[in-house]
Design a protein around this motif. Structure first.
Motif, mmCIF file in Angstrom:
data_model
loop_
_atom_site.group_PDB
_atom_site.id
_atom_site.type_symbol
_atom_site.label_atom_id
_atom_site.label_comp_id
_atom_site.label_asym_id
_atom_site.label_seq_id
_atom_site.Cartn_x
_atom_site.Cartn_y
_atom_site.Cartn_z
ATOM 1 N N ASP A 12 70.871 36.590 -68.756
ATOM 2 C CA ASP A 12 69.588 36.609 -68.049
ATOM 3 C C ASP A 12 69.224 35.208 -67.577
ATOM 4 N N THR A 14 71.252 32.735 -66.829
ATOM 5 C CA THR A 14 72.118 32.403 -65.709
ATOM 6 C C THR A 14 71.624 33.079 -64.438
ATOM 7 N N ARG A 15 71.208 34.310 -64.557
ATOM 8 C CA ARG A 15 70.692 35.026 -63.392
ATOM 9 C C ARG A 15 69.416 34.387 -62.896
ATOM 10 N N ARG A 16 68.527 33.971 -63.808
ATOM 11 C CA ARG A 16 67.282 33.311 -63.398
ATOM 12 C C ARG A 16 67.582 32.003 -62.676
ATOM 13 N N ARG A 18 70.266 31.320 -61.042
ATOM 14 C CA ARG A 18 70.838 31.628 -59.731
ATOM 15 C C ARG A 18 69.745 32.028 -58.747
#
Length: 240
Positions: A12, A14-16, A18
């Motif tokens: 999560d 890493t996604r934030r 990105r």
């Protein structure tokens, strides 16, 4: 927290990160477009927020002020230009100073044509009301470009047959600029530093005219005109 929960939390985050990076790229793109449409004074965080359908509070989590955004833009522009000219020079043998200077000038033109708004923001009129951070990253990043050209000229200095070292002294340069060069490039003579400014003027002049639309009405081939100017510059230094 279980091992699986830890993996999900990491994913999560890493996604934030990105999504944040993508949002910052979009903010930069819109800011440069605002500048292209209505001039540098048109850069507006609230306007960007409206276009991205964000609340003003949300966009301020990316850039606290308009000045912070402009500083970020200038830093990115300077770094991009520095990488372009450094790569071009790096492709030319070190024992060919004239070729390296030519590569620097042609890389400047290529980059400017690919990034006209970035060129205007970095080299054009100052943004109304903008106050850069004193001694902050803008100064350091911008100096990277200037320092690189000065280093090239200093390397070419022993080979330049039409120059005399006594033509300039440190007092001919702005005291702050002279102090920076003497601290960062202690082996560079003042005449080489002064010559770097003159060379930069010749490299930059035609590019600025082309970016502002003044060359195309009078030159059939702007690239050939710029190339001829670079070759004449190199010949004038006795480096051909």
């Amino acid at each position: 927290m279980s091992g699986d929960d830890g993996v999900r939390a990491g994913a999560d985050m890493t996604r934030r990160e990105r999504l944040r990076a993508e949002a910052i790229r979009e903010i930069r793109t819109i800011a440069l477009r605002q500048m292209a449409d209505d001039g540098p004074g048109a850069i507006s965080l609230r306007g960007i927020a409206r276009e991205m359908r964000m609340t003003p509070r949300a966009i301020y989590s990316y850039f606290a002020t308009r000045d912070d955004l402009i500083t970020d833009l200038i830093n990115g522009i300077a770094a991009s230009l520095a990488e372009e000219v450094e790569a071009a020079c790096g492709a030319v043998p070190a024992d060919d100073p004239g070729g390296r200077l030519t590569a620097w000038g042609q890389a400047l033109r290529r980059w400017a044509l690919a990034n006209p708004e970035g060129f205007r923001l970095f080299y054009g009129n100052p943004v109304p009301g903008y106050r850069p951070p004193e001694g902050g990253p803008v100064d350091a990043t911008a100096r990277r470009v200037c320092r690189g050209l000065t280093r090239l000229v200093a390397d070419a200095w022993p080979h330049a047959r039409h120059l005399q070292p006594e033509d300039a002294s440190w007092s001919d340069l702005h005291p702050d600029y002279a102090a920076e060069i003497r601290a960062e490039l202690p082996d560079v003579p003042p005449a080489a530093a002064a010559l770097a400014l003159r060379i930069w003027g010749r490299m930059h002049g035609l590019v600025a005219l082309e970016i502002d639309g003044h060359i195309h009405p009078v030159a059939g081939d702007p690239a050939a005109l710029h190339r001829a100017e670079m070759h004449d510059l190199v010949r004038s230094l006795g480096l051909s």
